[in-house]
Design a protein around this motif. Sequence first.
Motif, PDB file in Angstrom:
ATOM      1  N   PHE A   1      42.505  38.905  28.751  1.00 57.02           N
ATOM      2  CA  PHE A   1      42.288  40.346  28.645  1.00 57.02           C
ATOM      3  C   PHE A   1      43.644  41.034  28.529  1.00 57.02           C
ATOM      4  O   PHE A   1      44.689  40.409  28.738  1.00 57.02           O
ATOM      5  CB  PHE A   1      41.451  40.888  29.827  1.00 57.02           C
ATOM      6  N   TYR A   2      43.606  42.317  28.167  1.00 58.51           N
ATOM      7  CA  TYR A   2      44.851  43.023  27.854  1.00 58.51           C
ATOM      8  C   TYR A   2      44.986  44.299  28.670  1.00 58.51           C
ATOM      9  O   TYR A   2      43.995  44.952  28.988  1.00 58.51           O
ATOM     10  CB  TYR A   2      44.891  43.388  26.360  1.00 58.51           C
ATOM     11  N   THR A   3      46.230  44.632  28.986  1.00 62.45           N
ATOM     12  CA  THR A   3      46.498  45.936  29.591  1.00 62.45           C
ATOM     13  C   THR A   3      47.597  46.611  28.787  1.00 62.45           C
ATOM     14  O   THR A   3      48.438  45.954  28.179  1.00 62.45           O
ATOM     15  CB  THR A   3      46.968  45.811  31.055  1.00 62.45           C
ATOM     16  N   MET A   4      47.529  47.933  28.788  1.00 58.35           N
ATOM     17  CA  MET A   4      48.581  48.711  28.144  1.00 58.35           C
ATOM     18  C   MET A   4      48.931  49.810  29.141  1.00 58.35           C
ATOM     19  O   MET A   4      48.160  50.747  29.361  1.00 58.35           O
ATOM     20  CB  MET A   4      48.046  49.301  26.830  1.00 58.35           C
ATOM     21  N   ALA A   5      50.057  49.650  29.812  1.00 57.93           N
ATOM     22  CA  ALA A   5      50.462  50.631  30.815  1.00 57.93           C
ATOM     23  C   ALA A   5      51.966  50.788  30.760  1.00 57.93           C
ATOM     24  O   ALA A   5      52.693  49.810  30.519  1.00 57.93           O
ATOM     25  CB  ALA A   5      50.026  50.180  32.212  1.00 57.93           C
TER      26      ALA A   5
ATOM     27  N   TRP B   1      35.240  35.968  36.238  1.00 62.29           N
ATOM     28  CA  TRP B   1      35.899  36.714  37.315  1.00 62.29           C
ATOM     29  C   TRP B   1      35.643  38.209  37.156  1.00 62.29           C
ATOM     30  O   TRP B   1      35.530  38.723  36.051  1.00 62.29           O
ATOM     31  CB  TRP B   1      37.403  36.440  37.326  1.00 62.29           C
ATOM     32  N   HIS B   2      35.582  38.881  38.306  1.00 60.45           N
ATOM     33  CA  HIS B   2      35.251  40.300  38.300  1.00 60.45           C
ATOM     34  C   HIS B   2      36.492  41.180  38.204  1.00 60.45           C
ATOM     35  O   HIS B   2      37.612  40.723  38.418  1.00 60.45           O
ATOM     36  CB  HIS B   2      34.425  40.630  39.543  1.00 60.45           C
ATOM     37  N   ALA B   3      36.223  42.450  37.903  1.00 61.68           N
ATOM     38  CA  ALA B   3      37.317  43.397  37.653  1.00 61.68           C
ATOM     39  C   ALA B   3      38.371  43.435  38.771  1.00 61.68           C
ATOM     40  O   ALA B   3      39.568  43.416  38.469  1.00 61.68           O
ATOM     41  CB  ALA B   3      36.737  44.786  37.388  1.00 61.68           C
ATOM     42  N   PRO B   4      37.968  43.485  40.063  1.00 56.05           N
ATOM     43  CA  PRO B   4      39.017  43.524  41.098  1.00 56.05           C
ATOM     44  C   PRO B   4      39.896  42.273  41.086  1.00 56.05           C
ATOM     45  O   PRO B   4      41.112  42.359  41.278  1.00 56.05           O
ATOM     46  CB  PRO B   4      38.226  43.608  42.408  1.00 56.05           C
ATOM     47  N   GLU B   5      39.271  41.099  40.817  1.00 55.00           N
ATOM     48  CA  GLU B   5      40.056  39.863  40.762  1.00 55.00           C
ATOM     49  C   GLU B   5      41.016  39.886  39.577  1.00 55.00           C
ATOM     50  O   GLU B   5      42.146  39.403  39.654  1.00 55.00           O
ATOM     51  CB  GLU B   5      39.131  38.652  40.631  1.00 55.00           C
TER      52      GLU B   5
ATOM     53  N   ARG C   1      33.164  47.206  40.561  1.00 55.64           N
ATOM     54  CA  ARG C   1      33.574  45.935  41.157  1.00 55.64           C
ATOM     55  C   ARG C   1      32.826  44.729  40.611  1.00 55.64           C
ATOM     56  O   ARG C   1      33.330  43.621  40.649  1.00 55.64           O
ATOM     57  CB  ARG C   1      33.305  45.929  42.670  1.00 55.64           C
ATOM     58  N   ASP C   2      31.583  44.938  40.158  1.00 54.05           N
ATOM     59  CA  ASP C   2      30.757  43.803  39.764  1.00 54.05           C
ATOM     60  C   ASP C   2      30.934  43.419  38.300  1.00 54.05           C
ATOM     61  O   ASP C   2      30.289  42.494  37.814  1.00 54.05           O
ATOM     62  CB  ASP C   2      29.266  44.116  39.987  1.00 54.05           C
ATOM     63  N   TYR C   3      31.774  44.154  37.611  1.00 57.66           N
ATOM     64  CA  TYR C   3      31.932  43.869  36.187  1.00 57.66           C
ATOM     65  C   TYR C   3      32.707  42.568  35.974  1.00 57.66           C
ATOM     66  O   TYR C   3      33.820  42.406  36.477  1.00 57.66           O
ATOM     67  CB  TYR C   3      32.661  45.031  35.506  1.00 57.66           C
ATOM     68  N   ALA C   4      32.119  41.644  35.235  1.00 58.08           N
ATOM     69  CA  ALA C   4      32.815  40.404  34.885  1.00 58.08           C
ATOM     70  C   ALA C   4      33.623  40.664  33.611  1.00 58.08           C
ATOM     71  O   ALA C   4      33.053  40.976  32.569  1.00 58.08           O
ATOM     72  CB  ALA C   4      31.817  39.277  34.667  1.00 58.08           C
ATOM     73  N   VAL C   5      34.922  40.559  33.727  1.00 55.77           N
ATOM     74  CA  VAL C   5      35.803  40.859  32.596  1.00 55.77           C
ATOM     75  C   VAL C   5      35.550  39.859  31.469  1.00 55.77           C
ATOM     76  O   VAL C   5      35.358  38.669  31.712  1.00 55.77           O
ATOM     77  CB  VAL C   5      37.288  40.820  33.045  1.00 55.77           C
TER      78      VAL C   5
END
Length: 363
Positions: free
Chosen positions: A282-286, A299-303, A347-351
Amino acid sequence: MSLTTGLVGLPNVGKSTLFNALTQGAAEASNYPFCTIEPNVGVVEVPDPRLARLEQLLHPESVTATAIQFTDIAGLVEGASKGEGRGNEFLSQVREADALVHVVRCFEDASVSHVSAELEPLRDIAVVESELMLADLQALERVLPTLDKQVRTDPRSPRRHELEVLRRIEAGILDSCPVARLGLSREEEATVAAHSFLSAKPVLYVANVGEADAATGGPWVARLEEALGAENVLPISAQIEAEIAQLPPAERTEFLAELGLEQRGIDRLIEAAYARLGLITFYTMANDKLQAWQLPGGWHAPEAAGRIHTDMEQGFIRAEVATSEELLASGGLHELRQAGHLRTEGRDYAVRDGDVVHFLFKA
Ligand SMILES: Nc1nc2c(ncn2[C@@H]2O[C@H](COP(=O)(O)OP(=O)(O)OP(=O)(O)O)[C@@H](O)[C@H]2O)c(=O)[nH]1
Ligand SMILES: [Mg+2]
């Protein structure tokens, strides 16, 4: 945090040749058993065409791809579990790896000595795997008697289930079945994870084929696929990969085409390792930084946030998510938001593979 893989196999099967091609490094490859004595470690960037497209769109100040670490482990011989050859060193390097790339010799070359006269890849695999299983058996012999006693004296011991799984593992190994092929459930795997069984590591088998067989695989590959499952076997000519690595990038495509190959074997190897381990990107742009991250599927979003920083996992509030395709199609982050394509996930979203994620968290 990158995935760590170890190249294992018998001596003189082409591990260092492949490692060199992978890293374009300088691990010594020569026709001399045990020439790899110290571990050679190389980190290889994961080729990622999607990341390149995102970079073109976003023009970030910096871009970071994901990486896989490869360790070129010394060749193993029968008796490694008893310390033969460089057995102990071999086993400790295997222990450190998340996954194994098991290189199997499928090329004929009388000038390169082999542990036995005839080419017999399945038997070679069995030699390596039985050493891993023997090491596991020794570990079991150390823990089982104590645990057994503990559970017998306390019938309500919380470790009863662990003991049951360990017994199954023991029975499997005595029947020549590596832990990875026992069909343990995720929950059972987790119960015995602390024992770090060597034969439990996911394995990708690389059939190191002769140059003539590079495009088609040849007879040995078919047999390996039948025995091990086609998805677990990757035919590669280490020799050709070594030659490609020496070429200037501009000449590589043509060279591959001449050989009837579409893609470099080492790129296929990296892709296959990802797939075999169920990894996603997955990707982040910050802060003007575009970054790709590796994550086990499911794995879920918090992880996922925890991959970036533990504070982000602990303070996780929500994630804003779009697919790479949505971002590319919309023309930019601002446009994406305007078009309402940024989903809010909890929290429950699986990336998912290819997600572009913006995490919101309490600092
Ligand atoms: N013909 C041919 N020779 C190869 C191929 N791959 C490796 N070799 C040769 O085999 C010999 C051993 O290769 P290495 O890569 O050093 O083998 P290794 O598995 O690392 O061996 P150890 O470190 O001793 O365990 C070298 O002379 C290589 O050039 C191949 O695909 N075809
Ligand atoms: Mg070597």
